[in-house]
Motif scaffolding. Structure first.
Motif, PDB file in Angstrom:
ATOM      1  N   HIS A  18       0.809  -1.212   0.000  1.00  0.00           N
ATOM      2  CA  HIS A  18       0.000   0.000   0.000  1.00  0.00           C
ATOM      3  C   HIS A  18       0.848   1.270   0.000  1.00  0.00           C
ATOM      4  O   HIS A  18       0.300   2.376  -0.021  1.00  0.00           O
ATOM      5  CB  HIS A  18      -0.947   0.006   1.200  1.00  0.00           C
ATOM      6  CG  HIS A  18      -2.027  -1.018   1.095  1.00  0.00           C
ATOM      7  ND1 HIS A  18      -1.968  -2.233   1.740  1.00  0.00           N
ATOM      8  CD2 HIS A  18      -3.177  -1.037   0.380  1.00  0.00           C
ATOM      9  CE1 HIS A  18      -3.038  -2.938   1.448  1.00  0.00           C
ATOM     10  NE2 HIS A  18      -3.792  -2.234   0.616  1.00  0.00           N
ATOM     11  N   PHE A  34       6.421   8.574  -7.772  1.00  0.00           N
ATOM     12  CA  PHE A  34       6.047   7.216  -8.194  1.00  0.00           C
ATOM     13  C   PHE A  34       6.987   6.177  -7.605  1.00  0.00           C
ATOM     14  O   PHE A  34       6.553   5.165  -7.070  1.00  0.00           O
ATOM     15  CB  PHE A  34       6.017   7.115  -9.721  1.00  0.00           C
ATOM     16  CG  PHE A  34       5.550   5.779 -10.212  1.00  0.00           C
ATOM     17  CD1 PHE A  34       4.230   5.397 -10.041  1.00  0.00           C
ATOM     18  CD2 PHE A  34       6.422   4.899 -10.814  1.00  0.00           C
ATOM     19  CE1 PHE A  34       3.798   4.158 -10.464  1.00  0.00           C
ATOM     20  CE2 PHE A  34       6.005   3.664 -11.255  1.00  0.00           C
ATOM     21  CZ  PHE A  34       4.679   3.290 -11.086  1.00  0.00           C
ATOM     22  N   VAL A  87       3.578  -1.856 -18.547  1.00  0.00           N
ATOM     23  CA  VAL A  87       2.606  -1.608 -17.477  1.00  0.00           C
ATOM     24  C   VAL A  87       2.858  -2.533 -16.289  1.00  0.00           C
ATOM     25  O   VAL A  87       2.871  -2.091 -15.130  1.00  0.00           O
ATOM     26  CB  VAL A  87       1.163  -1.775 -18.012  1.00  0.00           C
ATOM     27  CG1 VAL A  87       0.155  -1.801 -16.884  1.00  0.00           C
ATOM     28  CG2 VAL A  87       0.845  -0.659 -18.990  1.00  0.00           C
ATOM     29  N   LEU A  88       3.069  -3.818 -16.553  1.00  0.00           N
ATOM     30  CA  LEU A  88       3.321  -4.755 -15.463  1.00  0.00           C
ATOM     31  C   LEU A  88       4.619  -4.446 -14.731  1.00  0.00           C
ATOM     32  O   LEU A  88       4.683  -4.541 -13.502  1.00  0.00           O
ATOM     33  CB  LEU A  88       3.345  -6.191 -15.990  1.00  0.00           C
ATOM     34  CG  LEU A  88       2.005  -6.795 -16.378  1.00  0.00           C
ATOM     35  CD1 LEU A  88       2.197  -8.200 -16.935  1.00  0.00           C
ATOM     36  CD2 LEU A  88       1.055  -6.812 -15.204  1.00  0.00           C
ATOM     37  N   CYS A  89       5.657  -4.075 -15.453  1.00  0.00           N
ATOM     38  CA  CYS A  89       6.944  -3.760 -14.818  1.00  0.00           C
ATOM     39  C   CYS A  89       6.844  -2.529 -13.927  1.00  0.00           C
ATOM     40  O   CYS A  89       7.361  -2.527 -12.805  1.00  0.00           O
ATOM     41  CB  CYS A  89       8.028  -3.569 -15.864  1.00  0.00           C
ATOM     42  SG  CYS A  89       8.618  -5.103 -16.579  1.00  0.00           S
ATOM     43  N   LEU A  90       6.210  -1.480 -14.407  1.00  0.00           N
ATOM     44  CA  LEU A  90       6.090  -0.270 -13.592  1.00  0.00           C
ATOM     45  C   LEU A  90       5.240  -0.505 -12.351  1.00  0.00           C
ATOM     46  O   LEU A  90       5.560  -0.022 -11.261  1.00  0.00           O
ATOM     47  CB  LEU A  90       5.518   0.877 -14.430  1.00  0.00           C
ATOM     48  CG  LEU A  90       6.456   1.419 -15.502  1.00  0.00           C
ATOM     49  CD1 LEU A  90       5.750   2.471 -16.331  1.00  0.00           C
ATOM     50  CD2 LEU A  90       7.717   1.981 -14.880  1.00  0.00           C
ATOM     51  N   THR A  91       4.164  -1.245 -12.500  1.00  0.00           N
ATOM     52  CA  THR A  91       3.310  -1.553 -11.358  1.00  0.00           C
ATOM     53  C   THR A  91       4.047  -2.416 -10.349  1.00  0.00           C
ATOM     54  O   THR A  91       4.055  -2.134  -9.149  1.00  0.00           O
ATOM     55  CB  THR A  91       2.030  -2.261 -11.826  1.00  0.00           C
ATOM     56  OG1 THR A  91       1.376  -1.444 -12.788  1.00  0.00           O
ATOM     57  CG2 THR A  91       1.103  -2.532 -10.667  1.00  0.00           C
ATOM     58  N   ALA A  92       4.678  -3.473 -10.835  1.00  0.00           N
ATOM     59  CA  ALA A  92       5.374  -4.393  -9.935  1.00  0.00           C
ATOM     60  C   ALA A  92       6.579  -3.740  -9.282  1.00  0.00           C
ATOM     61  O   ALA A  92       6.903  -4.052  -8.135  1.00  0.00           O
ATOM     62  CB  ALA A  92       5.801  -5.640 -10.703  1.00  0.00           C
ATOM     63  N   ARG A 135       6.992  -0.640  -8.190  1.00  0.00           N
ATOM     64  CA  ARG A 135       6.565   0.134  -7.006  1.00  0.00           C
ATOM     65  C   ARG A 135       6.154  -0.795  -5.873  1.00  0.00           C
ATOM     66  O   ARG A 135       6.518  -0.578  -4.717  1.00  0.00           O
ATOM     67  CB  ARG A 135       5.431   1.076  -7.375  1.00  0.00           C
ATOM     68  CG  ARG A 135       4.959   1.913  -6.198  1.00  0.00           C
ATOM     69  CD  ARG A 135       3.848   2.848  -6.614  1.00  0.00           C
ATOM     70  NE  ARG A 135       3.176   3.436  -5.485  1.00  0.00           N
ATOM     71  CZ  ARG A 135       3.429   4.648  -5.017  1.00  0.00           C
ATOM     72  NH1 ARG A 135       4.351   5.381  -5.587  1.00  0.00           N
ATOM     73  NH2 ARG A 135       2.766   5.120  -3.988  1.00  0.00           N
ATOM     74  N   LEU A 136       5.400  -1.837  -6.185  1.00  0.00           N
ATOM     75  CA  LEU A 136       4.946  -2.761  -5.150  1.00  0.00           C
ATOM     76  C   LEU A 136       6.115  -3.485  -4.489  1.00  0.00           C
ATOM     77  O   LEU A 136       6.197  -3.562  -3.257  1.00  0.00           O
ATOM     78  CB  LEU A 136       3.967  -3.770  -5.747  1.00  0.00           C
ATOM     79  CG  LEU A 136       2.655  -3.214  -6.298  1.00  0.00           C
ATOM     80  CD1 LEU A 136       1.855  -4.319  -6.966  1.00  0.00           C
ATOM     81  CD2 LEU A 136       1.850  -2.562  -5.200  1.00  0.00           C
TER      82      LEU A 136
END
Length: 128
Positions: free
Chosen positions: A19, A34, A97-102, A104-105
């Motif tokens: 989160h 970001f 998209v998957l790389c940028l999202t993952a 940060r997580l």
């Protein structure tokens, strides 16, 4: 400067990291951008100067997302045999998209686990 002796309740580092929340209080923001880690928690004042994930998140993202994308592309090629331009049109944006999202997580999780486990640079014990 007096030390704050407040006792903070235990925070689940995985949930706080996913989160993007402070690893000590679970309320303040961990990131100021970001992927940029903030200076300190706005809620409890925890200094984030300890936070250094290094290349760890990028390595995990490359391995995990690369495995998923290559596996799916191979499966689509074997079952449907689409033209090359369709592969490029589908897999490149999906990978980005998957790389940028993952990223940060995973960076959030690694930083909260670093705080929870009190990870620091290695120190030599001189037997003193």
């Amino acid at each position: 400067m007096s030390d704050d002796k407040a006792i903070w309740p235990p925070i689940d580092p995985i949930s706080a990291g996913l989160h993007g929340r402070c690893p000590r209080c679970g309320e303040g923001r961990l990131f100021s951008g970001f992927l940029t880690v903030g200076k300190r928690c706005t809620n409890c004042g925890l200094d984030y100067s300890y936070a250094d994930a290094g290349d760890g998140p990028a390595v995990f993202v490359i391995l995990i997302i690369g495995f998923i994308i290559v596996g799916l592309a191979l499966w689509v090629e074997v079952t449907l045999s689409p033209p090359l331009w369709l592969h490029l049109l589908v897999w490149i944006p999906l990978a980005v998209v998957l790389c940028l999202t993952a990223l940060r997580l995973i960076k959030g999780v690694l930083l909260t686990l670093q705080y929870r486990n009190k990870a620091a640079e290695g120190r030599l014990d001189h037997g003193e």
